[in-house]
Design an enzyme around this catalytic site. Structure first.
Site, PDB file in Angstrom:
ATOM      1  N   ASP A   9       0.969  -1.197   0.051  1.00  0.00           N
ATOM      2  CA  ASP A   9      -0.407  -0.089  -0.072  1.00  0.00           C
ATOM      3  C   ASP A   9       0.363   1.382   0.306  1.00  0.00           C
ATOM      4  O   ASP A   9       2.124   1.362   0.567  1.00  0.00           O
ATOM      5  CB  ASP A   9      -1.134  -0.082   1.662  1.00  0.00           C
ATOM      6  CG  ASP A   9      -1.865   0.909   1.444  1.00  0.00           C
ATOM      7  OD1 ASP A   9      -3.100   0.868   1.807  1.00  0.00           O
ATOM      8  OD2 ASP A   9      -1.979   2.116   0.708  1.00  0.00           O
ATOM      9  N   ASP A 104      -3.902   2.190  -5.378  1.00  0.00           N
ATOM     10  CA  ASP A 104      -2.704   2.339  -4.955  1.00  0.00           C
ATOM     11  C   ASP A 104      -2.422   1.534  -3.820  1.00  0.00           C
ATOM     12  O   ASP A 104      -1.683   1.260  -3.208  1.00  0.00           O
ATOM     13  CB  ASP A 104      -2.647   3.991  -3.884  1.00  0.00           C
ATOM     14  CG  ASP A 104      -3.260   3.331  -2.371  1.00  0.00           C
ATOM     15  OD1 ASP A 104      -4.190   2.958  -2.570  1.00  0.00           O
ATOM     16  OD2 ASP A 104      -2.590   4.041  -1.304  1.00  0.00           O
ATOM     17  N   GLU A 105      -2.982   0.310  -3.541  1.00  0.00           N
ATOM     18  CA  GLU A 105      -2.259  -1.136  -2.786  1.00  0.00           C
ATOM     19  C   GLU A 105      -2.883  -2.387  -3.950  1.00  0.00           C
ATOM     20  O   GLU A 105      -3.552  -2.091  -4.967  1.00  0.00           O
ATOM     21  CB  GLU A 105      -3.284  -0.887  -1.443  1.00  0.00           C
ATOM     22  CG  GLU A 105      -5.166  -0.745  -2.049  1.00  0.00           C
ATOM     23  CD  GLU A 105      -5.931  -0.869  -0.490  1.00  0.00           C
ATOM     24  OE1 GLU A 105      -5.132  -1.894   0.087  1.00  0.00           O
ATOM     25  OE2 GLU A 105      -6.605  -0.508  -0.802  1.00  0.00           O
TER      26      GLU A 105
HETATM   27  N1  DCP Z   1      -9.401   7.975  -0.660  1.00  0.00           N
HETATM   28  C1  DCP Z   1     -10.280   9.353  -1.472  1.00  0.00           C
HETATM   29  N2  DCP Z   1     -11.293   9.320  -0.411  1.00  0.00           N
HETATM   30  C2  DCP Z   1     -11.417   8.795   1.454  1.00  0.00           C
HETATM   31  C3  DCP Z   1      -9.671   7.542   1.150  1.00  0.00           C
HETATM   32  C4  DCP Z   1      -9.347   7.343   0.515  1.00  0.00           C
HETATM   33  O1  DCP Z   1     -10.168   9.910  -2.328  1.00  0.00           O
HETATM   34  N3  DCP Z   1     -12.085   8.514   2.206  1.00  0.00           N
HETATM   35  C5  DCP Z   1      -7.593   7.907  -2.212  1.00  0.00           C
HETATM   36  C6  DCP Z   1      -6.916   9.402  -1.328  1.00  0.00           C
HETATM   37  C7  DCP Z   1      -6.115   8.702  -0.976  1.00  0.00           C
HETATM   38  C8  DCP Z   1      -5.666   7.095  -1.699  1.00  0.00           C
HETATM   39  O2  DCP Z   1      -6.958   7.055  -1.953  1.00  0.00           O
HETATM   40  O3  DCP Z   1      -4.663   9.003  -1.267  1.00  0.00           O
HETATM   41  C9  DCP Z   1      -5.517   5.773  -1.268  1.00  0.00           C
HETATM   42  O4  DCP Z   1      -6.227   5.435  -0.069  1.00  0.00           O
HETATM   43  P1  DCP Z   1      -5.654   4.923   1.370  1.00  0.00           P
HETATM   44  O5  DCP Z   1      -6.734   4.688   1.782  1.00  0.00           O
HETATM   45  O6  DCP Z   1      -5.093   4.424   1.187  1.00  0.00           O
HETATM   46  O7  DCP Z   1      -5.001   6.560   2.122  1.00  0.00           O
HETATM   47  P2  DCP Z   1      -3.588   7.101   2.166  1.00  0.00           P
HETATM   48  O8  DCP Z   1      -2.894   6.182   1.139  1.00  0.00           O
HETATM   49  O9  DCP Z   1      -3.765   8.206   1.277  1.00  0.00           O
HETATM   50  O10 DCP Z   1      -2.808   6.946   3.640  1.00  0.00           O
HETATM   51  P3  DCP Z   1      -2.351   5.175   3.980  1.00  0.00           P
HETATM   52  O11 DCP Z   1      -0.785   6.247   4.076  1.00  0.00           O
HETATM   53  O12 DCP Z   1      -2.668   5.426   4.974  1.00  0.00           O
HETATM   54  O13 DCP Z   1      -2.475   4.180   3.092  1.00  0.00           O
HETATM   55 CA    CA Z   2      -2.578   3.959   0.614  1.00  0.00          CA
END
Ligand code: DCP
Ligand code: CA
Length: 385
Positions: A9, A104-105
């Protein structure tokens, strides 16, 4: 042989992509969402912003209130899609078995792929290094024998982490964690579990299955199994499964041959139907049996010729079941069928064999009736309702 599954991720994905394009934003509170003056929610927050109480899903107005010094950036999806494509391409260099989840995962089944690297950990480090070198992004990797444990592990080691749960160590790893860490346990389930005095995964795992099933139904069976570190789901690219499988868990462990056979027939019908929907034939039929003590066995047979007929699948599965029952007579809690080695449905010589042709027509007709009048409209002679 134990599988080796990675859950990978990217950290603070949207924000990190923006930071690559504007390195001055690194190490600062950054929020991607949209224009804070308008309605909208936080999509991604840098870890610096998270420390100030910002989290995804929170209204942007609230985020601005909590963290006025943050840089707010409007989401730019084409940038994230580009980064995502490159990310998945890097992963594909390390294993042919990838299951992307969102942008992203992804899960990777790397069983056997780790050999040239020396260990799963070294393979994970090589993947992280490639991602960092080519995309300037950091990823967190969970390594385990199944998806659910790998996913929980990657979440726990964020950001830029790597956490391996050794085979056999699943239960010790899961036991102290809060139940909310389990996929499938949302706010409502978490609260209902709390009312039952269950707050850790270990506590959930030690409750008898019947109690959890009674309370939560089918999802109860799944979360109970996850809590025990049991997750048979395969890593499969969406749309192109290498296999089709279905399984059924009995309300009560059983050795009743009529019940086992009827359920086996039903499961075979289900996988057969999906196989024909996908216009494929299968060369390999496998059954999975889980006994009352959770011991699980798989038995498989390769067919002489690929088939998509319910009868062929069922007869083969029944043969495997009979053999397994002859070897071991212990009550069974779950029965499943997996068909694999899928090939395209070109017309083959044996299609002119009239019996097979008749069976195929019969399957087609049964399916038409089921689609029109519902799944119980027609059943094969031996089915139990
Ligand atoms: N995303 C979004 N709305 C949300 C959650 C996520 O648009 N409520 C989008 C933005 C994030 C991407 O999806 O960058 C990936 O979600 P993740 O839950 O993996 O969150 P992040 O990558 O931002 O953070 P982490 O480091 O916790 O994985
Ligand atoms: Ca992520």
């Amino acid at each position: 042989m134990a599988r080796c599954i990675f859950h990978i991720d990217l950290d603070a994905f949207f924000v990190s992509v923006e930071q690559v394009l504007n390195p001055k934003l690194k190490g600062k509170p950054v929020i991607v969402g949209g224009d804070p003056e308008r309605r909208g929610v936080v999509a991604s927050a840098s870890y610096e912003a998270r420390r100030l109480g910002i989290h995804a899903g929170m209204p942007l107005s609230g985020a601005r209130h909590l963290c006025p010094q943050a840089t707010f950036i409007r989401a730019n999806f084409s940038r994230y899609r580009d980064a995502s494509t490159k990310f998945m391409e890097i992963l594909a260099d390390f294993s042919p078995q990838i299951e992307p989840l969102g942008l992203d995962e992804a899960y990777l089944d790397v069983t056997g792929c780790e050999e040239p690297y020396g260990s799963p950990e070294k393979l994970a480090l090589a993947i992280k290094e490639r991602i960092h070198k080519e995309l300037k992004l950091t990823a967190s990797v969970g390594i385990a024998t199944c998806k659910v444990v790998a996913k929980i592990a990657s979440e726990l080691c964020k950001p830029d982490g790597l956490l391996e749960v050794a085979p056999g160590g699943e239960q010790d790893f899961l036991n102290p964690l809060p139940v909310a860490k389990l996929p499938g346990v949302g706010k409502k389930t978490e609260q209902a579990l709390k009312r039952m005095d269950i707050s850790t995964i270990g506590e959930l795992a030690s409750v008898p299955l019947d109690v959890v099933r009674e309370q939560f139904g089918a999802i109860g069976i799944v979360i109970h199994s996850y809590a025990k570190g049991i997750d048979d789901r395969r890593v499969e690219a969406p749309g192109e499964p290498k296999s089709i499988s279905k399984q059924i868990t009995f309300a009560k462990d059983s050795l009743d041959r009529r019940l086992l056979e009827a359920n086996l027939r039903w499961v075979c019908q289900e996988v057969g139907e999906e196989l024909r929907c996908r216009n494929k034939r299968a060369k390999c039929v496998a059954i999975r049996l889980r006994y009352a003590d959770f011991k699980t066995i798989t038995r498989q047979l390769t067919l002489k010729e690929a088939s998509d007929g319910n009868q062929v699948i069922f007869t083969t599965a029944l043969q495997l079941l009979n053999k397994a029952l002859a070897q071991q007579r212990k009550p069974i809690r779950l029965i499943g069928v997996r068909i694999s080695n899928l090939v395209g449905k070109e017309k083959q010589l044996h299609m002119f064999n009239s019996n097979i042709e008749k069976l195929e027509h019969l399957n087609g007709a049964i399916e038409l009736i089921r689609r029109k009048y519902g799944p119980t409209a027609i059943k094969m002679g031996k089915d139990i309702t």
